[in-house]
Design a protein around this motif. Structure first.
Motif, PDB file in Angstrom:
ATOM      1  N   THR A 259       0.854  -1.193   0.000  1.00  0.00           N
ATOM      2  CA  THR A 259       0.000   0.000   0.000  1.00  0.00           C
ATOM      3  C   THR A 259       0.886   1.239   0.000  1.00  0.00           C
ATOM      4  OG1 THR A 259      -1.703  -1.172   1.237  1.00  0.00           O
ATOM      5  CG2 THR A 259      -1.836   1.228   1.217  1.00  0.00           C
ATOM      6  N   VAL A 260       0.604   2.145  -0.885  1.00  0.00           N
ATOM      7  CA  VAL A 260       1.326   3.421  -0.909  1.00  0.00           C
ATOM      8  C   VAL A 260       0.360   4.488  -0.423  1.00  0.00           C
ATOM      9  CG1 VAL A 260       2.566   5.100  -2.316  1.00  0.00           C
ATOM     10  CG2 VAL A 260       2.742   2.654  -2.849  1.00  0.00           C
ATOM     11  N   GLU A 261       0.702   5.089   0.734  1.00  0.00           N
ATOM     12  CA  GLU A 261      -0.163   6.127   1.300  1.00  0.00           C
ATOM     13  C   GLU A 261       0.154   7.476   0.652  1.00  0.00           C
ATOM     14  OE1 GLU A 261      -2.504   5.395   3.261  1.00  0.00           O
ATOM     15  OE2 GLU A 261      -1.939   3.405   4.013  1.00  0.00           O
ATOM     16  N   PRO A 262      -0.768   8.423   0.718  1.00  0.00           N
ATOM     17  CA  PRO A 262      -0.460   9.767   0.220  1.00  0.00           C
ATOM     18  C   PRO A 262       0.738  10.327   0.983  1.00  0.00           C
ATOM     19  CG  PRO A 262      -2.814   9.561   0.646  1.00  0.00           C
ATOM     20  CD  PRO A 262      -2.169   8.318   1.171  1.00  0.00           C
ATOM     21  N   GLY A 263       1.691  10.908   0.256  1.00  0.00           N
ATOM     22  CA  GLY A 263       2.856  11.504   0.888  1.00  0.00           C
ATOM     23  C   GLY A 263       3.881  10.489   1.360  1.00  0.00           C
ATOM     24  N   ASP A 264       3.694   9.232   1.016  1.00  0.00           N
ATOM     25  CA  ASP A 264       4.589   8.151   1.414  1.00  0.00           C
ATOM     26  C   ASP A 264       5.967   8.315   0.771  1.00  0.00           C
ATOM     27  OD1 ASP A 264       5.100   5.889   2.818  1.00  0.00           O
ATOM     28  OD2 ASP A 264       3.477   4.701   1.909  1.00  0.00           O
ATOM     29  N   TYR A 265       6.962   7.617   1.300  1.00  0.00           N
ATOM     30  CA  TYR A 265       8.305   7.600   0.706  1.00  0.00           C
ATOM     31  C   TYR A 265       8.816   6.182   0.845  1.00  0.00           C
ATOM     32  CZ  TYR A 265      13.165   9.108  -0.191  1.00  0.00           C
ATOM     33  OH  TYR A 265      14.421   9.275  -0.701  1.00  0.00           O
ATOM     34  N   VAL A 266       8.735   5.404  -0.255  1.00  0.00           N
ATOM     35  CA  VAL A 266       9.048   3.977  -0.216  1.00  0.00           C
ATOM     36  C   VAL A 266      10.250   3.698  -1.099  1.00  0.00           C
ATOM     37  CG1 VAL A 266       8.128   1.639  -0.552  1.00  0.00           C
ATOM     38  CG2 VAL A 266       6.577   3.535  -0.002  1.00  0.00           C
ATOM     39  N   ALA A 267      11.197   2.890  -0.607  1.00  0.00           N
ATOM     40  CA  ALA A 267      12.315   2.439  -1.430  1.00  0.00           C
ATOM     41  C   ALA A 267      12.161   0.949  -1.677  1.00  0.00           C
ATOM     42  CB  ALA A 267      13.641   2.721  -0.744  1.00  0.00           C
ATOM     43  N   ILE A 268      12.327   0.541  -2.944  1.00  0.00           N
ATOM     44  CA  ILE A 268      12.274  -0.876  -3.278  1.00  0.00           C
ATOM     45  C   ILE A 268      13.674  -1.317  -3.646  1.00  0.00           C
ATOM     46  CG2 ILE A 268      11.289  -2.622  -4.810  1.00  0.00           C
ATOM     47  CD1 ILE A 268       8.880  -0.822  -5.178  1.00  0.00           C
ATOM     48  N   VAL A 269      14.160  -2.338  -2.962  1.00  0.00           N
ATOM     49  CA  VAL A 269      15.487  -2.873  -3.268  1.00  0.00           C
ATOM     50  C   VAL A 269      15.356  -4.354  -3.587  1.00  0.00           C
ATOM     51  CG1 VAL A 269      16.737  -1.188  -1.868  1.00  0.00           C
ATOM     52  CG2 VAL A 269      15.938  -3.321  -0.819  1.00  0.00           C
ATOM     53  N   GLY A 270      16.428  -4.900  -4.109  1.00  0.00           N
ATOM     54  CA  GLY A 270      16.403  -6.322  -4.431  1.00  0.00           C
ATOM     55  C   GLY A 270      17.372  -6.630  -5.547  1.00  0.00           C
ATOM     56  N   THR A 271      17.668  -7.938  -5.689  1.00  0.00           N
ATOM     57  CA  THR A 271      18.628  -8.330  -6.705  1.00  0.00           C
ATOM     58  C   THR A 271      18.053  -8.116  -8.094  1.00  0.00           C
ATOM     59  OG1 THR A 271      17.797 -10.559  -6.520  1.00  0.00           O
ATOM     60  CG2 THR A 271      19.812 -10.049  -5.294  1.00  0.00           C
ATOM     61  N   SER A 272      18.957  -8.126  -9.054  1.00  0.00           N
ATOM     62  CA  SER A 272      18.539  -7.960 -10.436  1.00  0.00           C
ATOM     63  C   SER A 272      17.639  -9.119 -10.848  1.00  0.00           C
ATOM     64  CB  SER A 272      19.784  -7.913 -11.335  1.00  0.00           C
ATOM     65  OG  SER A 272      19.408  -7.562 -12.630  1.00  0.00           O
ATOM     66  N   GLY A 273      16.558  -8.792 -11.512  1.00  0.00           N
ATOM     67  CA  GLY A 273      15.629  -9.821 -11.963  1.00  0.00           C
ATOM     68  C   GLY A 273      14.622 -10.245 -10.909  1.00  0.00           C
ATOM     69  N   SER A 274      14.606  -9.537  -9.769  1.00  0.00           N
ATOM     70  CA  SER A 274      13.688  -9.922  -8.695  1.00  0.00           C
ATOM     71  C   SER A 274      12.266  -9.397  -8.938  1.00  0.00           C
ATOM     72  CB  SER A 274      14.218  -9.415  -7.355  1.00  0.00           C
ATOM     73  OG  SER A 274      14.391  -8.015  -7.406  1.00  0.00           O
ATOM     74  N   GLY A 275      12.074  -8.533  -9.950  1.00  0.00           N
ATOM     75  CA  GLY A 275      10.730  -8.073 -10.296  1.00  0.00           C
ATOM     76  C   GLY A 275      10.420  -6.645  -9.910  1.00  0.00           C
ATOM     77  N   LYS A 276      11.449  -5.863  -9.620  1.00  0.00           N
ATOM     78  CA  LYS A 276      11.236  -4.478  -9.185  1.00  0.00           C
ATOM     79  C   LYS A 276      10.593  -3.626 -10.287  1.00  0.00           C
ATOM     80  CE  LYS A 276      15.623  -3.817  -8.363  1.00  0.00           C
ATOM     81  NZ  LYS A 276      16.190  -5.111  -8.812  1.00  0.00           N
ATOM     82  N   SER A 277      11.186  -3.698 -11.485  1.00  0.00           N
ATOM     83  CA  SER A 277      10.647  -2.889 -12.585  1.00  0.00           C
ATOM     84  C   SER A 277       9.238  -3.346 -12.944  1.00  0.00           C
ATOM     85  CB  SER A 277      11.558  -2.991 -13.808  1.00  0.00           C
ATOM     86  OG  SER A 277      12.795  -2.389 -13.543  1.00  0.00           O
ATOM     87  N   THR A 278       9.040  -4.650 -12.928  1.00  0.00           N
ATOM     88  CA  THR A 278       7.714  -5.181 -13.232  1.00  0.00           C
ATOM     89  C   THR A 278       6.682  -4.610 -12.266  1.00  0.00           C
ATOM     90  OG1 THR A 278       8.752  -7.217 -14.001  1.00  0.00           O
ATOM     91  CG2 THR A 278       6.395  -7.305 -13.515  1.00  0.00           C
ATOM     92  N   LEU A 279       7.042  -4.574 -10.987  1.00  0.00           N
ATOM     93  CA  LEU A 279       6.132  -4.027  -9.977  1.00  0.00           C
ATOM     94  C   LEU A 279       5.868  -2.541 -10.242  1.00  0.00           C
ATOM     95  CD1 LEU A 279       4.535  -4.325  -7.353  1.00  0.00           C
ATOM     96  CD2 LEU A 279       6.645  -3.854  -6.076  1.00  0.00           C
ATOM     97  N   MET A 280       6.939  -1.802 -10.558  1.00  0.00           N
ATOM     98  CA  MET A 280       6.777  -0.359 -10.819  1.00  0.00           C
ATOM     99  C   MET A 280       5.827  -0.106 -11.992  1.00  0.00           C
ATOM    100  SD  MET A 280       8.424   1.443  -8.636  1.00  0.00           S
ATOM    101  CE  MET A 280       9.272   2.950  -9.066  1.00  0.00           C
TER     102      MET A 280
END
Ligand SMILES: Nc1ncnc2c1ncn2[C@@H]1O[C@H](COP(=O)(O)OP(=O)(O)OP(=O)(O)O)[C@@H](O)[C@H]1O
Ligand SMILES: [Mg+2]
Lengths: 226, 394
Positions: A31-52
């Motif tokens: 869940t991304v709240e209004p005004g939130d500040y979230v960092a997504i980390v993880g190894t390459s190919g873990s699905g970060k871009s897909t999620l974005m």
């Protein structure tokens, strides 16, 4: 309490590749709240871009539910989804993606084209946005006449020009040296201070540590939250 | 997206690849130019023939024995000068009635000989047809009633027989019989492929005696006005049918002749234009091809535009406009080229050409349509691109 900007519930995304199923996301809730500040980390190919891409309405999940600005992405037509991207989301890419033959001002004004706003007003609003990211003196420059840091600032101005509630940045500092990266990051944080929710993908632990929350991805799943 | 903005983007894209845009246009330019030029030449030829037929005289009615039908054999004429008296009574004005009996004859003056079309006629010929004299005078009523052997020469025959000398008052022989020249026609040139300057007019009575016959081949009547042609035609045919119950008579008006000629030329022009249209089609295929290349080249741009909120339709319209802009610009250039070519042909060659607004409008419309038809597939392909995939392409 405000409604969340983005809600993902058990969201999955499976690519079809030559008849083979490639599960890139296997059930992610976030869940991304209004005004939130979230960092997504993880190894390459873990699905970060897909999620974005899913969070930004560029792509649709193959399973689970995804609400952007309270609206169920699965129920939206392509046109409605396009409108949603235009009004509520700002996207910043690792490789900037500016139009090469177009000035900084017109690059920033591009999202407003798809709102049917006239050229004059577009240029005024773009100029104001460029001023906000500290590039008032680069208005008529084209991408190849600017440094990488400046190009990324133009891209951020473009993401902000429609007044979105969420800014999604997929490795925004990945193509920049560390000093320039720091200044871009500072810019994102100042925007966050102004109330825009920021979701950031990064490989840099220090950068991630500055966010309010950290999400660690592994093999298409969230393996930890901090 | 506003349409004005879409035009601007399309124009920008074409300008970015100036040479390629120009080469792509070339196919359309050539196609449109060919259509415009060929239609202009077809129209010009048609107008020229119409002028020639109209130049015979206005409100003409031609009466001949037999039926005017494809495949019907020519009928030998039962008409004589007595019939003309009857027709004169129907028409009520003998100056409006002309007759002819024609025969190809050898003409001779001194040692010079020529071959001409001898026309046995009444003195009324100049009041029925448009026929101007260069010098001398035409046949008189007395010449006709007494069968006097006098002749009026076509400009070509006069030149052949007398070169630069004045033929008036000189002797010639027609089919071995002596005639005296009393007049020479103004040059007329070709009409429907017949050299009208090699005619020799003599009194119909003299011609009949020379040929040993009483018959006449055809009758021409000039109606007082256009409205009365039909009525007059019926009355004349009826009068003749009464006198010759065994023979059919046909009357044709100038308009009918023009109609038939116009139809033939129209079909010809259409066929030519269609052939030229094929090259326009080929040009369209070129446009389609280049648009597909353009979509592929700008995949990333399409992805970005979609990411910031472009709807599939916005992208499709942008590429469609690009194709239409390409072909209509080509269309305008082709119109200018084809128009200039037609004017040049008209000016510098004997082939006539006439530009018509409808052929220009058609060529422009077709080039716009080619843009739409051949732009639609690339435009749809661009509109349907998945933004994520598009942004990832390098
Ligand atoms: N269009 C696609 N078709 C098939 N598989 C894909 C496609 N896009 C991504 N994948 C796969 O999905 C998985 C997740 O990819 P993704 O780009 O989300 O990773 P990432 O975490 O962003 O990696 P990186 O840190 O290198 O950017 C990878 O295994 C990738 O190969
Ligand atoms: Mg990635």
């Amino acid at each position: 309490m405000n409604t969340p900007a983005i809600v993902a519930e058990d969201v999955s995304r499976t690519y079809q590749l030559d008849g083979l199923s490639v599960p890139a996301l296997r059930g992610v809730s976030l869940t991304v709240e209004p005004g939130d500040y979230v960092a997504i980390v993880g190894t390459s190919g873990s699905g970060k871009s897909t999620l974005m891409h899913l969070l930004g309405g560029l792509d649709r999940p193959t399973g689970g539910t995804l609400l952007i600005g309270g609206r169920d992405v699965a129920r939206l037509t392509p046109n409605e989804l396009a409108e949603l991207r235009n009004t509520t989301i700002g996207f910043v890419f690792q490789s900037f993606h500016l139009l090469a033959r177009t000035t900084a001002q017109d690059n920033v004004g591009l999202p407003l084209v798809y709102r049917g706003i006239g050229r004059r007003e577009r240029r005024e609003r773009a100029a104001a946005m460029l001023d906000r990211v500290g590039l008032a003196h680069r208005i008529t420059h084209r991408p190849n006449q600017m440094s990488g840091g400046e190009q990324q600032r133009v891209a951020i101005a473009r993401a902000l020009v429609t007044g979105p509630s969420v800014l999604l940045a997929d490795e925004p500092t990945g193509n920049l040296d560390s000093a320039t990266g720091q200044s871009v990051l500072a810019l994102l944080e100042s925007l966050n201070d102004d109330g825009v929710a920021v979701v950031l993908v990064t490989h840099d632990r220090e950068v991630a540590a500055r966010a309010r929350r950290q999400i660690v991805m592994r093999d298409g799943l969230i393996s930890a939250t901090r | 997206m506003r349409l004005a903005e879409a035009w601007r983007v399309a124009l920008d894209a074409l300008r970015a690849n100036r040479l390629r845009s120009l080469l792509t246009m070339l196919g359309v330019v050539i196609g449109v130019a060919a259509v415009v030029a060929l239609v202009a030449i077809g129209t010009g030829t048609k107008e020229q023939i119409e002028r020639q037929v109209e130049g015979l005289g206005s409100n003409l009615l031609l009466v001949v024995p037999g039926r005017i039908e494809a495949g019907s054999a020519p009928t030998s004429s039962p008409l004589t000068l007595d019939d003309i008296d009857a027709i004169n009574r129907v028409v009520g004005d003998r100056t409006r009635v002309a007759v002819t009996i024609a025969s190809g004859e050898t003409v001779r003056a001194g040692s010079r000989t020529g071959f001409s079309s001898m026309q046995g006629v009444l003195e009324t010929t100049p009041t029925v047809f448009v026929r101007r004299l260069d010098r001398g005078s035409y046949l008189t009523r007395t010449d006709v009633s007494t069968g006097r052997r006098v002749a009026v020469l076509g400009a070509g025959t006069a030149r052949d027989l007398f070169a630069d000398r004045d033929p008036i008052g000189r002797q010639i022989t027609i089919g071995g019989v002596r005639f005296r020249v009393i007049g020479v026609f103004e040059p007329l040139g070709q009409s429907l492929g017949v050299d009208r300057d090699s005619e020799v007019h003599v009194p119909v009575t003299a011609a009949q005696r020379l040929l040993g016959t009483e018959r006449i081949d055809g009758i021409a009547i000039r109606a007082p006005d256009r409205e009365r042609i039909g009525e007059l035609s019926d009355a004349v045919v009826a009068a003749l049918a009464e006198r010759h119950p065994d023979t059919d008579f046909s009357a044709v008006t100038q308009e009918q002749i023009l109609g038939v000629l116009g139809d033939i030329l129209g079909v010809l022009t259409g066929v030519l234009a269609a052939i030229a249209g094929i090259s326009l089609l080929v040009g369209g295929v070129g446009v389609s091809n280049i648009m597909l290349v353009s979509v592929r080249e700008r995949t990333k741009e399409i992805g970005l535009r979609k990411a910031v909120g472009a709807r599939p339709r916005d992208i499709g319209v942008q590429f469609l406009l690009e194709a239409v802009l390409l072909t209509t610009t080509g269309g305008v250039l082709g119109m200018l080229l084809g128009g200039s070519a037609a004017l040049l042909v008209d000016r510098l060659s004997p082939v006539p050409a006439a530009l018509t607004w409808w052929s220009m409008a058609l060529a422009f419309g077709v080039s716009a349509a080619v843009g739409i038809v051949f732009g639609v597939v690339p435009a749809q392909r661009a509109g349907r691109l998945d933004p994520v995939v598009a942004l990832r392409t390098e």
